[in-house]
Design a protein around this motif. Sequence first.
Motif, PDB file in Angstrom:
ATOM      1  N   ILE A  42       1.700   7.898 -22.671  1.00 28.52           N
ATOM      2  CA  ILE A  42       1.354   7.368 -21.356  1.00 28.52           C
ATOM      3  C   ILE A  42       1.033   5.886 -21.504  1.00 28.52           C
ATOM      4  N   SER A  43       1.045   5.182 -20.388  1.00 25.00           N
ATOM      5  CA  SER A  43       0.773   3.743 -20.405  1.00 25.00           C
ATOM      6  C   SER A  43      -0.437   3.442 -19.536  1.00 25.00           C
ATOM      7  N   ALA A  44      -1.029   2.273 -19.770  1.00 22.81           N
ATOM      8  CA  ALA A  44      -2.180   1.840 -18.991  1.00 22.81           C
ATOM      9  C   ALA A  44      -1.800   1.523 -17.554  1.00 22.81           C
ATOM     10  N   GLY A  45      -0.505   1.369 -17.276  1.00 18.31           N
ATOM     11  CA  GLY A  45      -0.054   1.141 -15.910  1.00 18.31           C
ATOM     12  C   GLY A  45       0.089   2.400 -15.089  1.00 18.31           C
ATOM     13  N   GLY A  46      -0.223   3.566 -15.658  1.00 25.66           N
ATOM     14  CA  GLY A  46      -0.150   4.816 -14.912  1.00 25.66           C
ATOM     15  C   GLY A  46       1.175   5.523 -15.019  1.00 25.66           C
ATOM     16  N   GLU A  47       1.974   5.224 -16.029  1.00 27.29           N
ATOM     17  CA  GLU A  47       3.285   5.859 -16.203  1.00 27.29           C
ATOM     18  C   GLU A  47       3.273   6.721 -17.452  1.00 27.29           C
ATOM     19  N   SER A  48       4.237   7.631 -17.526  1.00 28.55           N
ATOM     20  CA  SER A  48       4.385   8.522 -18.679  1.00 28.55           C
ATOM     21  C   SER A  48       5.856   8.639 -19.023  1.00 28.55           C
ATOM     22  N   CYS A  49       6.138   8.817 -20.296  1.00 28.54           N
ATOM     23  CA  CYS A  49       7.517   8.975 -20.747  1.00 28.54           C
ATOM     24  C   CYS A  49       7.845  10.455 -20.875  1.00 28.54           C
ATOM     25  N   PRO A  50       9.119  10.830 -20.932  1.00 25.32           N
ATOM     26  CA  PRO A  50       9.487  12.251 -21.055  1.00 25.32           C
ATOM     27  C   PRO A  50       8.912  12.855 -22.332  1.00 25.32           C
ATOM     28  N   PRO A  51       8.430  14.084 -22.280  1.00 26.09           N
ATOM     29  CA  PRO A  51       7.808  14.693 -23.452  1.00 26.09           C
ATOM     30  C   PRO A  51       8.846  15.379 -24.333  1.00 26.09           C
ATOM     31  N   MET A  52       8.427  15.687 -25.530  1.00 28.56           N
ATOM     32  CA  MET A  52       9.173  16.572 -26.425  1.00 28.56           C
ATOM     33  C   MET A  52       8.389  17.871 -26.542  1.00 28.56           C
ATOM     34  N   ILE A  53       9.044  18.992 -26.264  1.00 29.14           N
ATOM     35  CA  ILE A  53       8.423  20.312 -26.309  1.00 29.14           C
ATOM     36  C   ILE A  53       8.952  21.023 -27.546  1.00 29.14           C
ATOM     37  N   ILE A  54       8.031  21.397 -28.447  1.00 31.13           N
ATOM     38  CA  ILE A  54       8.390  22.021 -29.719  1.00 31.13           C
ATOM     39  C   ILE A  54       7.905  23.464 -29.693  1.00 31.13           C
ATOM     40  N   PHE A  55       8.837  24.419 -29.767  1.00 25.67           N
ATOM     41  CA  PHE A  55       8.510  25.848 -29.774  1.00 25.67           C
ATOM     42  C   PHE A  55       8.410  26.342 -31.217  1.00 25.67           C
ATOM     43  N   SER A  56       7.612  27.366 -31.408  1.00 25.59           N
ATOM     44  CA  SER A  56       7.505  27.993 -32.728  1.00 25.59           C
ATOM     45  C   SER A  56       8.591  29.047 -32.883  1.00 25.59           C
ATOM     46  N   GLY A  57       9.148  29.110 -34.070  1.00 28.93           N
ATOM     47  CA  GLY A  57      10.198  30.089 -34.342  1.00 28.93           C
ATOM     48  C   GLY A  57      11.565  29.597 -33.922  1.00 28.93           C
ATOM     49  N   CYS A  58      11.871  29.742 -32.638  1.00 31.01           N
ATOM     50  CA  CYS A  58      13.177  29.339 -32.109  1.00 31.01           C
ATOM     51  C   CYS A  58      13.008  28.970 -30.641  1.00 31.01           C
ATOM     52  N   LEU A  59      14.048  28.404 -30.073  1.00 37.05           N
ATOM     53  CA  LEU A  59      14.019  28.071 -28.653  1.00 37.05           C
ATOM     54  C   LEU A  59      14.027  29.353 -27.817  1.00 37.05           C
ATOM     55  N   PRO A  60      13.373  29.351 -26.670  1.00 34.73           N
ATOM     56  CA  PRO A  60      13.320  30.583 -25.855  1.00 34.73           C
ATOM     57  C   PRO A  60      14.684  30.945 -25.288  1.00 34.73           C
ATOM     58  N   ARG A  61      14.796  32.206 -25.000  1.00 30.41           N
ATOM     59  CA  ARG A  61      16.030  32.687 -24.393  1.00 30.41           C
ATOM     60  C   ARG A  61      16.005  32.448 -22.887  1.00 30.41           C
ATOM     61  N   GLY A  62      17.174  32.460 -22.309  1.00 31.02           N
ATOM     62  CA  GLY A  62      17.249  32.282 -20.867  1.00 31.02           C
ATOM     63  C   GLY A  62      17.381  30.829 -20.478  1.00 31.02           C
ATOM     64  N   THR A  63      17.213  30.576 -19.214  1.00 26.94           N
ATOM     65  CA  THR A  63      17.390  29.231 -18.658  1.00 26.94           C
ATOM     66  C   THR A  63      16.072  28.474 -18.708  1.00 26.94           C
ATOM     67  N   TYR A  64      15.658  28.085 -19.897  1.00 25.35           N
ATOM     68  CA  TYR A  64      14.392  27.356 -20.033  1.00 25.35           C
ATOM     69  C   TYR A  64      14.541  25.894 -19.605  1.00 25.35           C
ATOM     70  N   GLU A  65      15.761  25.371 -19.529  1.00 28.12           N
ATOM     71  CA  GLU A  65      15.974  23.987 -19.125  1.00 28.12           C
ATOM     72  C   GLU A  65      16.130  23.825 -17.621  1.00 28.12           C
ATOM     73  N   ALA A  66      16.158  24.946 -16.883  1.00 32.31           N
ATOM     74  CA  ALA A  66      16.341  24.862 -15.429  1.00 32.31           C
ATOM     75  C   ALA A  66      15.053  24.419 -14.760  1.00 32.31           C
ATOM     76  N   GLY A  67      15.176  23.541 -13.774  1.00 33.55           N
ATOM     77  CA  GLY A  67      14.031  23.095 -13.001  1.00 33.55           C
ATOM     78  C   GLY A  67      13.233  21.986 -13.635  1.00 33.55           C
ATOM     79  N   VAL A  68      13.713  21.393 -14.711  1.00 33.63           N
ATOM     80  CA  VAL A  68      13.012  20.297 -15.372  1.00 33.63           C
ATOM     81  C   VAL A  68      13.969  19.106 -15.493  1.00 33.63           C
ATOM     82  N   PRO A  69      13.474  17.895 -15.620  1.00 34.88           N
ATOM     83  CA  PRO A  69      14.358  16.735 -15.763  1.00 34.88           C
ATOM     84  C   PRO A  69      15.218  16.821 -17.023  1.00 34.88           C
TER      85      PRO A  69
END
Length: 362
Positions: A42-69
């Motif tokens: 995040i920045s002092a100007g009130g902005e945030s950059c896209p996050p990195m989401i790290i799952f344990s084991g493996c990536l989840p099944r299904g449409t986990y990327e739907a509804g997110v940027p």
Amino acid sequence: MDESGFSGRLTSSKKVIVPKGTRHAYQTQVTMSGHVTVVQAISAGGESCPPMIIFSGCLPRGTYEAGVPDKFIFRSTDSGFINNALFLEWFEEAFIPSLGKERPVLLLLDNHVSHWNPQFIDKAKHHGVDLLYFPSHASHLLQPLDVVYFHILKQKFADLAIKIGYMGCKTLPRNLFPRLLHQAYNNITGSTIASSFSDPGIYPFNNKAVVALNSQKQSKPLSADKENPTIETCETCGHSKENYLVKLGLVSKELSEILVEPPPPPKKKGRKNTRSHEMAEAVYSKPVETEVPTEPEQDMEEAQPTAVLCEVCMTDYDIFWVGCDSCDRWYHHECLSPAARRAVDKSLSDKSVWLCHICSEE
């Protein structure tokens, strides 16, 4: 920048309205399976950059990327924690594209082992990013993400997860985690992000924002007569009653409960504390009668007393001891069972005989 983990039970401290006279207000319990790490900047100007989401084991099944940027980055490791390779990937794919053209840029981060990658430092120099690392054990006081942002983010995330729990979902599916996290992001305003920098006094700069680091009096230098100060210790545990680092002038009083002295080493020698009983007095007050050997070396060996060990923990720490009146077994009072301790206290009060559990069975 910083990373934070999501795992276990999701709890919300949100206030609710219940009927008058209700003693306990229950809420639906929602848990998460596995561990998820979110890398955020995040920045002092009130902005945030896209996050990195790290799952344990493996990536989840299904449409986990739907509804997110599309700029969200999804990765997985065996433990769900960040490493050097993923941190460098986040820096190149998420952080650098979010910056403008003005340079240099100051990046604040802690001393995590993944942040000391030589490749990352070279990449930061190449992109005109100056690095400022927080002092060790001070991130909870100075780091904006730890002080404000992550607390609010996890609270809003837990509120959304509990709403799903009222619909019958007791375990949050892993493929729904990114969508709930994205909604929690949208509920955080830019002024809240900016307050993450103002509360620890980073921007606008305020050297009196953190009370624990603002000492009212400057620490006095260590003089020659304070090299071996007299420390008042507790008679029971042997620990100093006051922080001797404060007495030396190395730590301010505001940090006396944070920077504490190391525990004292266990005492191996000296007379043991025995209970007020005839057998205890006979063992330690009566002189040991030994024959004088002809050789002086044997005299030195036989004159040394035999070490007494607790029958439970098998140590000879100098704490309150209890001796059996029938055998030669000794116990620490804290190592005995509650029933045995009550029997010992009773024998001390009425001067009766106390037997250990082995002699009692015999």
